[in-house]
Design an enzyme around this catalytic site. Structure first.
Site, PDB file in Angstrom:
ATOM      1  N   GLU A   1       0.856  -1.196   0.000  1.00 16.29           N
ATOM      2  CA  GLU A   1       0.000   0.000   0.000  1.00 16.29           C
ATOM      3  C   GLU A   1       0.885   1.237   0.000  1.00 16.29           C
ATOM      4  O   GLU A   1       1.784   1.353   0.829  1.00 16.29           O
ATOM      5  CB  GLU A   1      -0.927  -0.006   1.225  1.00 16.29           C
ATOM      6  CG  GLU A   1      -1.687   1.288   1.476  1.00 16.29           C
ATOM      7  CD  GLU A   1      -2.492   1.778   0.271  1.00 16.29           C
ATOM      8  OE1 GLU A   1      -3.340   1.019  -0.233  1.00 16.29           O
ATOM      9  OE2 GLU A   1      -2.255   2.933  -0.178  1.00 16.29           O
TER      10      GLU A   1
ATOM     11  N   GLY B   1      -6.699   0.327   3.901  1.00 13.66           N
ATOM     12  CA  GLY B   1      -8.147   0.537   3.750  1.00 13.66           C
ATOM     13  C   GLY B   1      -8.551   1.267   2.479  1.00 13.66           C
ATOM     14  O   GLY B   1      -9.729   1.318   2.146  1.00 13.66           O
TER      15      GLY B   1
ATOM     16  N   GLY C   1      -7.528   0.534  -7.432  1.00 12.16           N
ATOM     17  CA  GLY C   1      -8.647   1.452  -7.226  1.00 12.16           C
ATOM     18  C   GLY C   1      -8.800   2.549  -8.263  1.00 12.16           C
ATOM     19  O   GLY C   1      -8.496   2.371  -9.447  1.00 12.16           O
TER      20      GLY C   1
ATOM     21  N   HIS D   1     -44.013  -6.193  12.317  1.00 12.54           N
ATOM     22  CA  HIS D   1     -44.778  -4.942  12.370  1.00 12.54           C
ATOM     23  C   HIS D   1     -44.506  -4.236  13.698  1.00 12.54           C
ATOM     24  O   HIS D   1     -44.490  -4.890  14.739  1.00 12.54           O
ATOM     25  CB  HIS D   1     -46.278  -5.243  12.271  1.00 12.54           C
ATOM     26  CG  HIS D   1     -47.118  -4.018  12.451  1.00 12.54           C
ATOM     27  ND1 HIS D   1     -47.261  -3.072  11.457  1.00 12.54           N
ATOM     28  CD2 HIS D   1     -47.824  -3.572  13.523  1.00 12.54           C
ATOM     29  CE1 HIS D   1     -48.055  -2.106  11.915  1.00 12.54           C
ATOM     30  NE2 HIS D   1     -48.399  -2.373  13.161  1.00 12.54           N
TER      31      HIS D   1
HETATM   32  P1  FAD Z   1      -9.453   1.586  -3.436  1.00 10.66           P
HETATM   33  O1  FAD Z   1     -10.295   1.580  -2.241  1.00 10.66           O
HETATM   34  O2  FAD Z   1      -9.362   2.842  -4.225  1.00 10.66           O
HETATM   35  O3  FAD Z   1      -8.003   1.167  -2.947  1.00 10.66           O
HETATM   36  C1  FAD Z   1      -6.900   1.153  -3.798  1.00 10.66           C
HETATM   37  C2  FAD Z   1      -5.652   1.273  -2.967  1.00 10.66           C
HETATM   38  O4  FAD Z   1      -4.529   1.001  -3.796  1.00 10.66           O
HETATM   39  C3  FAD Z   1      -5.421   2.674  -2.410  1.00 10.66           C
HETATM   40  O5  FAD Z   1      -5.201   2.610  -1.031  1.00 10.66           O
HETATM   41  C4  FAD Z   1      -4.183   3.170  -3.154  1.00 10.66           C
HETATM   42  O6  FAD Z   1      -3.376   4.020  -2.362  1.00 10.66           O
HETATM   43  C5  FAD Z   1      -3.474   1.864  -3.440  1.00 10.66           C
HETATM   44  N1  FAD Z   1      -2.552   1.944  -4.583  1.00 10.66           N
HETATM   45  C6  FAD Z   1      -2.831   2.422  -5.826  1.00 10.66           C
HETATM   46  N2  FAD Z   1      -1.751   2.289  -6.629  1.00 10.66           N
HETATM   47  C7  FAD Z   1      -0.774   1.716  -5.865  1.00 10.66           C
HETATM   48  C8  FAD Z   1       0.570   1.331  -6.115  1.00 10.66           C
HETATM   49  N3  FAD Z   1       1.116   1.459  -7.326  1.00 10.66           N
HETATM   50  N4  FAD Z   1       1.271   0.809  -5.093  1.00 10.66           N
HETATM   51  C9  FAD Z   1       0.718   0.640  -3.864  1.00 10.66           C
HETATM   52  N5  FAD Z   1      -0.541   0.973  -3.584  1.00 10.66           N
HETATM   53  C10 FAD Z   1      -1.278   1.503  -4.566  1.00 10.66           C
HETATM   54  N6  FAD Z   1     -18.679   2.497  -2.281  1.00 10.66           N
HETATM   55  C11 FAD Z   1     -19.655   1.829  -1.630  1.00 10.66           C
HETATM   56  O7  FAD Z   1     -19.879   0.646  -1.921  1.00 10.66           O
HETATM   57  N7  FAD Z   1     -20.400   2.432  -0.649  1.00 10.66           N
HETATM   58  C12 FAD Z   1     -20.201   3.720  -0.304  1.00 10.66           C
HETATM   59  O8  FAD Z   1     -20.889   4.230   0.578  1.00 10.66           O
HETATM   60  C13 FAD Z   1     -19.195   4.455  -0.972  1.00 10.66           C
HETATM   61  N8  FAD Z   1     -18.959   5.740  -0.657  1.00 10.66           N
HETATM   62  C14 FAD Z   1     -17.967   6.422  -1.291  1.00 10.66           C
HETATM   63  C15 FAD Z   1     -17.767   7.757  -0.961  1.00 10.66           C
HETATM   64  C16 FAD Z   1     -16.784   8.499  -1.595  1.00 10.66           C
HETATM   65  C17 FAD Z   1     -16.581   9.935  -1.229  1.00 10.66           C
HETATM   66  C18 FAD Z   1     -15.952   7.856  -2.568  1.00 10.66           C
HETATM   67  C19 FAD Z   1     -14.855   8.614  -3.231  1.00 10.66           C
HETATM   68  C20 FAD Z   1     -16.151   6.527  -2.907  1.00 10.66           C
HETATM   69  C21 FAD Z   1     -17.168   5.800  -2.278  1.00 10.66           C
HETATM   70  N9  FAD Z   1     -17.430   4.472  -2.606  1.00 10.66           N
HETATM   71  C22 FAD Z   1     -18.432   3.792  -1.970  1.00 10.66           C
HETATM   72  C23 FAD Z   1     -16.642   3.763  -3.618  1.00 10.66           C
HETATM   73  C24 FAD Z   1     -15.571   2.873  -2.934  1.00 10.66           C
HETATM   74  O9  FAD Z   1     -14.764   3.680  -2.114  1.00 10.66           O
HETATM   75  C25 FAD Z   1     -14.734   2.176  -3.981  1.00 10.66           C
HETATM   76  O10 FAD Z   1     -15.570   1.474  -4.873  1.00 10.66           O
HETATM   77  C26 FAD Z   1     -13.781   1.182  -3.320  1.00 10.66           C
HETATM   78  O11 FAD Z   1     -12.920   1.834  -2.416  1.00 10.66           O
HETATM   79  C27 FAD Z   1     -12.957   0.458  -4.376  1.00 10.66           C
HETATM   80  O12 FAD Z   1     -12.108  -0.431  -3.741  1.00 10.66           O
HETATM   81  P2  FAD Z   1     -10.735  -0.869  -4.411  1.00 10.66           P
HETATM   82  O13 FAD Z   1     -10.125  -1.850  -3.450  1.00 10.66           O
HETATM   83  O14 FAD Z   1     -10.944  -1.284  -5.801  1.00 10.66           O
HETATM   84  O15 FAD Z   1      -9.843   0.452  -4.481  1.00 10.66           O
END
Ligand code: FAD
Ligand code: NAI
Length: 467
Positions: A32, A38, A144, A445
């Site tokens: 990370e 997270g 992400g 209910h």
């Molecule tokens: P991410 O959570 O984006 O995690 C990716 C991680 O990879 C990050 O920590 C990043 O730093 C790391 N990373 C990237 N490149 C590298 C690299 N080269 N080397 C090391 N680390 C790296 N979804 C819901 O289902 N419910 C909700 O209520 C909701 N609310 C949201 C509210 C907001 C304001 C936002 C912005 C999004 C919300 N989402 C919600 C969407 C949700 O956050 C994402 O769909 C989810 O986090 C995606 O998970 P992921 O594991 O694919 O990526």
């Protein structure tokens, strides 16, 4: 450092994949780039936004609804800085929970930016300038997404902001322009509208939350207008110009040359997110992307390079935390030779405004487009005893069922607790229940879930009891 599986990214996709890999006996590492685990979800997404939504809703209810319940609270004041501190505490509790889970499952955590050297070697650029390398049999990419911000919007992180900065404003703004009437714009827009900010939303399409059922857009819009939010549907933003004290936003009617300018303290850009692969060195491993910059995967979530998988926001499909989690488990189990399954049609979507909006399965428009014969059952919240007792009478539940077989094809709810209630709909649809199956199930209910039963009765053969 040699691993069976290395996961890049610790969001809900990555950390869940790592836990499942460890459970299945793989020697697992997670990399990370930030100091906390997270990902977007825990640090700047789902969790902090829900903390602020809850805090601001408490304030709004105290200011507007308590009196009707016979509770007077005198004059109210918002301490936004304290609200933000609480939000930060909530985030910290959650991210340290993930560190605990990594230790518990004996997953090695590496902090630093990961990039491919080749398909089995990953370099980690650490914060102190040093570099480490890990060797790995398999890789799960879970990097992400990031907000999309066009250059003409002059994103300065001070006045022109994205959700990340909107989660850290410490003084209630007078005016805020939100670009995009999607999930982020409406959730964070409603946080500030509840605290007293004049919020104006500019949305390109003709309705808000356009991916959800049309009735949900209509119901939610009505409620958000009551909250004081203003909407410019069918409009687009050409430019945003920040200054020390505020922003000027040039808005154009979508189908004409007519333009006008909105002035505000902040402009929140919420027009979608892009898959994040910056600096990942995909080319060195030979991993291909599609035309939208997403990592290309097959039905097993494997890239074109055997042994390299990708999940979550960085691949096709809804950008949702629970979708990423399902994919994390799916890939780990696939690697272990199991035969997991994800039904993408049954991934629910939720908007945590008040009232909440939640939907699963097909919308009415989708069924029409697909030529599927269907019937509709609807039930308004205002006819529910529970809704009258709590004062949450805005909203409705709607069930779409196949016209001939009565199978439930879609459930769409706007109203209090919709986010939690949608789980019943997912369970019903996973087991391919008919509307009548649901109508014959006892629902406690008085609860809001009775709206689902009544909508099912309405869909079965138009026999709701309380309407
Ligand atoms: P991410 O959570 O984006 O995690 C990716 C991680 O990879 C990050 O920590 C990043 O730093 C790391 N990373 C990237 N490149 C590298 C690299 N080269 N080397 C090391 N680390 C790296 N979804 C819901 O289902 N419910 C909700 O209520 C909701 N609310 C949201 C509210 C907001 C304001 C936002 C912005 C999004 C919300 N989402 C919600 C969407 C949700 O956050 C994402 O769909 C989810 O986090 C995606 O998970 P992921 O594991 O694919 O990526
Ligand atoms: P979104 O895709 O939900 O909404 C973006 C909106 O902006 C669309 O309605 C689009 O028509 C509009 N738009 C695009 N360009 C525009 C322009 N130039 N001018 C005016 N309007 C324009 O994207 P959003 O809200 O940024 O959220 C990103 C992702 O984060 C979503 O895909 C969602 O899955 C996820 N998310 C999920 C949450 C949840 O599950 N509760 C909460 C917040 C985010």
């Amino acid at each position: 450092m040699n691993y069976d599986v290395t996961v890049i990214g610790s969001g809900p996709g990555g950390y869940v994949a790592a836990i499942r890999c460890a459970q299945l006996g793989f020697k697992t590492a997670i990399i990370e780039k930030y100091n906390t685990l997270g990902g977007t979800c825990l640090n700047v997404g789902c969790i902090p936004s829900k903390a602020l939504l809850d805090s601001s809703e408490h304030f709004y209810q105290a200011a507007h609804d308590f009196e009707a319940h016979g509770i007077s609270v005198g004059s109210l004041k918002v301490d936004l800085a304290k609200m933000i501190d609480r939000k930060n505490d909530v985030v910290n509790q959650n991210v340290s929970g993930i560190s605990y889970l990594m230790k518990k499952n004996k997953i090695d955590v590496h902090h630093g930016h990961a990039s491919f050297v080749d398909a089995n070697t990953i370099s980690i650029a650490k914060g102190d300038g040093k570099t480490e390398e890990v060797k790995t049999d398999k890789v799960i990419i879970a990097t992400g997404s990031k907000p999309i911000v066009p250059e003409a919007f002059n994103y300065d992180k001070k006045r022109v902001i994205t959700s990340t900065e909107a989660l850290n404003i410490t003084k209630v703004p007078k005016r805020m322009v939100v670009i995009g009437g999607g999930v982020i714009g409406l959730e964070l827009g409603s946080v500030y509208a509840r605290l007293g900010t004049e919020v104006e939303v500019v949305e390109f399409l003709d309705r808000i939350i356009a991916t959800m059922d049309k009735d949900c857009s209509k119901e939610l819009m009505r409620s958000l207008k009551k909250l004081g939010m203003k909407f410019h549907l069918g409009h687009k933003v050409n430019t945003v110009t920040p200054s020390a004290k505020g922003v000027k936003v040039e808005v154009q009617k979508r189908d004409s040359d007519e333009t006008f300018t909105l002035a505000a303290d902040y402009c929140l850009v919420a027009i979608g997110r892009r898959p994040y692969t910056d600096g990942l060195g995909l080319g060195k491993a030979g991993v291909q992307m599609d035309e939208k910059g997403r990592i290309l995967v097959d039905e097993h979530l494997q890239t074109n390079v055997p042994g390299i998988y990708a999940i979550g926001d960085v691949v096709r499909g809804a950008m949702l935390a629970h979708k990423a989690e399902e994919e994390g488990v799916f890939v780990a189990e696939t690697m272990a030779g199991q035969k997991p399954h994800i039904d993408y049609n049954l991934i629910p979507g939720v908007v945590y405004t008040w009232p909440e909006v939640a939907g699963v399965g097909k919308t009415e428009d989708q069924l029409k487009e697909e030529g599927v014969p269907f019937k509709v059952g609807k039930f308004p919240y205002k006819a529910l005893g529970r809704a009258r007792a709590s004062g949450d009478v805005d909203g409705m539940a709607k069930i779409l069922a196949h016209k001939d077989t009565d199978e439930i094809l879609g459930v769409h709810i706007v109203g209090a607790r919709a986010a939690d209630m949608i789980a019943e709909a997912v369970a019903l649809m996973e087991f391919r229940a008919s509307a009548e199956d649901c109508a014959r199930m006892s629902h406690a209910h008085p609860t809001f879930t009775e709206a689902i039963k009544e909508a099912a009765l309405a869909a079965t053969d138009n026999r709701p009891i309380h309407l």
